[in-house]
Design an enzyme around this catalytic site. Structure first.
Site, PDB file in Angstrom:
ATOM      1  N   GLY A  18       0.845  -1.200   0.000  1.00  0.00           N
ATOM      2  CA  GLY A  18       0.000   0.000   0.000  1.00  0.00           C
ATOM      3  C   GLY A  18       0.877   1.246   0.000  1.00  0.00           C
ATOM      4  N   GLY A  60       0.099   4.402  -0.365  1.00  0.00           N
ATOM      5  CA  GLY A  60      -0.700   5.633  -0.221  1.00  0.00           C
ATOM      6  C   GLY A  60      -0.032   6.607   0.733  1.00  0.00           C
ATOM      7  N   ILE A  67       0.251   6.718   4.213  1.00  0.00           N
ATOM      8  CA  ILE A  67       1.180   6.191   5.234  1.00  0.00           C
ATOM      9  C   ILE A  67       2.400   5.575   4.552  1.00  0.00           C
ATOM     10  CG2 ILE A  67       1.490   4.513   7.117  1.00  0.00           C
ATOM     11  CD1 ILE A  67      -1.489   4.798   7.750  1.00  0.00           C
ATOM     12  N   ASP A  97       1.650  -2.046  -4.661  1.00  0.00           N
ATOM     13  CA  ASP A  97       0.287  -1.497  -4.742  1.00  0.00           C
ATOM     14  C   ASP A  97      -0.451  -2.182  -5.882  1.00  0.00           C
ATOM     15  OD1 ASP A  97      -2.011   0.368  -4.574  1.00  0.00           O
ATOM     16  OD2 ASP A  97      -0.646   1.579  -3.372  1.00  0.00           O
ATOM     17  N   ARG A 119     -10.670   5.954   6.605  1.00  0.00           N
ATOM     18  CA  ARG A 119     -12.022   6.480   6.799  1.00  0.00           C
ATOM     19  C   ARG A 119     -12.141   7.946   6.385  1.00  0.00           C
ATOM     20  NH1 ARG A 119     -12.825   7.569  13.063  1.00  0.00           N
ATOM     21  NH2 ARG A 119     -10.656   7.798  13.688  1.00  0.00           N
ATOM     22  N   ASN A 162     -11.895  -3.746   3.847  1.00  0.00           N
ATOM     23  CA  ASN A 162     -10.494  -4.007   4.176  1.00  0.00           C
ATOM     24  C   ASN A 162     -10.224  -5.487   4.479  1.00  0.00           C
ATOM     25  OD1 ASN A 162      -9.832  -1.421   3.639  1.00  0.00           O
ATOM     26  ND2 ASN A 162      -9.615  -0.747   5.766  1.00  0.00           N
ATOM     27  N   HIS A 167      -8.081  -0.162  19.297  1.00  0.00           N
ATOM     28  CA  HIS A 167      -7.775   1.098  18.607  1.00  0.00           C
ATOM     29  C   HIS A 167      -9.098   1.705  18.109  1.00  0.00           C
ATOM     30  CE1 HIS A 167      -5.395   3.989  16.476  1.00  0.00           C
ATOM     31  NE2 HIS A 167      -5.775   3.578  15.285  1.00  0.00           N
TER      32      HIS A 167
END
Ligand code: APR
Length: 311
Positions: A10, A12, A14, A34, A85, A98, A178
Site C-alpha cells: 500500500g 498511499g 502512510i 500497490d 475512513r 479491508n 484502537h
C-alpha cells in the site's frame, strides 16, 4: 554487509511518508507494493524521493511494483493496503472492504516473506491483525498491529501541550482496542518520573483522555478525505527500529493475547516488548478495578468486531 529491506504493501499516504522517513534515516531499502493501476503514481513518489537523496547524501534502493516476488527477503513487511475512513465513518465501517484486501495480501506475504516481521496498519486494526494472523498462520510474535504506539504518542503530545513541558519527558501508555473504547492510562503517566497527577488537575486529565480517544476522528474531520498518516508512519517507524535494532522497546501494540489480561485468542492493544524476535512478550501489569472494567469493555468491543469476520 547486506542492506536491510522493508516492504510496504500500500503506497498511499502512510506508505509514502514511511518511505520518506526510512530514506531520511538511511534505514533500509524499501519496496512498495500497490494495485497494478496504482503503481505509476507510487513510482512517481519513489522517484521524487530518489531525487532528494543527493540533498541528504543517502544511498538506498527504492522501488514500486505490483509483483509480490519483489518482497522476497524483506526483514519487515508493513501492511497499509486498504481504505482509510472519511468524516462520519468509524474504523469499523472499513471492516468489510479491508477484510477482503487483508485476505488477499496475507496469502501473498506468507508465500513470499514467510520470515518477516509484519506490522498491520489497516483499520480496524485489531480485527485486521487477527484476520491476517489467522489466515497466514504466522506465529504470534511475527504479527502485530499499529495501535498503542500511535495512541500513546497522541496521549504524550496532549500531556506535553497541557503542561507546557517537553514531549521528550512524557512517559505514558494507552491500552485496549484502537477505537473509542481505548484506555489512556493516567496512572502510568509521568513527566521525568513525576506522576502526572502532581502536575495536572482531574479535569485537565479527563479532557486529555477524551481528546486522545477522539484524536484520530479530529484529524479525519479536519482532513476531509482521509485519516492521519504522518504520526501513523512515525509510530510504525518506532516499531520497525525496535525490531531491526533488537531494542527490547516496550511499545503498546495490538497483539495476539493468550490469556494475558484475561483475553484469549484474539488481538488487543497491550504493552509489548519489541525486539529481534518481533513481539517477544506481553507485559502484564496489575490493573485497578476501574481499569479492569474499562478493559472488559474494550475487549468486548474488539471481540464483537472480530466475530464479524467469520474467521
Ligand atoms: N493491494 C495493495 N495495495 C492496495 C490494495 C491491495 N489489494 N488495496 C488498496 N491498496 C492501496 C491503495 O491503492 C492505496 O495506495 O493501499 C493504499 C492505501 O493508501 P491510502 O488510501 O492513502 O490510505 P492511508 O492513509 O495510507 O491508510 C491506510 O491504514 O490507518 C489505516 O485506516 C487507515 O486502513 C487505512 C490504512
Amino acid at each position: 554487509m547486506q542492506r536491510r529491506k522493508i516492504a510496504i504493501i500500500g503506497g498511499g499516504q502512510i506508505g509514502s511518508i514511511l518511505t520518506l522517513m526510512a530514506t531520511q534515516k538511511e534505514l533500509a531499502d524499501v519496496v512498495l507494493v500497490d494495485l497494478p493501476d496504482q503503481v505509476n503514481p507510487v513510482k512517481g513518489k519513489t522517484l521524487d524521493i530518489d531525487h532528494l537523496r543527493p540533498h541528504i547524501g543517502v544511498d538506498i534502493n527504492l522501488s514500486a511494483t505490483s509483483d509480490y516476488q519483489n518482497i522476497t527477503g524483506a526483514d519487515v513487511v508493513i501492511v497499509t493496503a486498504g481504505i482509510p475512513r472519511k468524516p462520519n465513518m468509524s474504523r469499523e465501517d472499513l471492516l468489510d472492504i479491508n477484510l477482503e484486501i487483508i485476505k488477499e495480501v496475507a496469502k501473498k506475504i506468507k508465500q513470499h516473506s514467510p520470515d518477516a516481521f509484519i506490522i498491520i496498519a489497516t483499520n480496524p486494526v485489531d480485527t485486521m491483525s487477527y484476520a491476517f494472523q489467522r489466515l497466514s498462520g504466522f506465529p504470534r510474535n511475527q504479527v502485530v498491529g499499529l495501535s498503542g504506539a500511535l495512541d500513546t504518542g497522541r496521549f504524550q503530545y496532549f500531556i506535553a501541550e497541557e503542561t507546557g513541558l517537553s514531549v521528550k519527558d512524557v512517559s505514558c501508555m494507552v491500552m485496549g482496542g484502537h477505537g473509542p473504547t481505548m484506555m489512556p492510562l493516567i496512572r502510568t503517566a509521568s513527566i521525568a518520573g513525576i506522576p502526572i497527577t502532581n502536575l495536572l488537575s482531574p479535569q485537565q486529565l479527563a479532557n486529555i483522555v477524551k481528546r486522545t480517544k477522539e484524536a484520530g476522528t479530529e484529524i479525519v474531520n479536519l482532513l476531509g478525505n482521509g485519516s492521519a498518516f504522518f504520526s501513523s508512519a512515525a509510530s510504525i517507524m518506532e516499531m520497525i527500529e525496535a525490531y531491526l535494532g533488537d531494542k527490547k522497546r516496550v511499545i503498546s501494540s495490538s497483539a495476539l493475547c493468550r490469556g494475558e489480561y484475561g483475553v484469549d485468542g484474539y488481538y488487543l492493544g497491550v504493552p509489548c516488548v519489541i525486539g529481534a524476535d518481533g513481539m517477544e512478550r506481553v507485559i502484564e501489569v496489575e490493573l485497578t478495578e476501574d481499569e479492569k472494567m474499562a478493559l472488559n469493555t474494550t475487549a468486548e468491543a474488539v471481540s464483537a468486531s472480530i466475530s464479524q469476520t467469520g474467521l
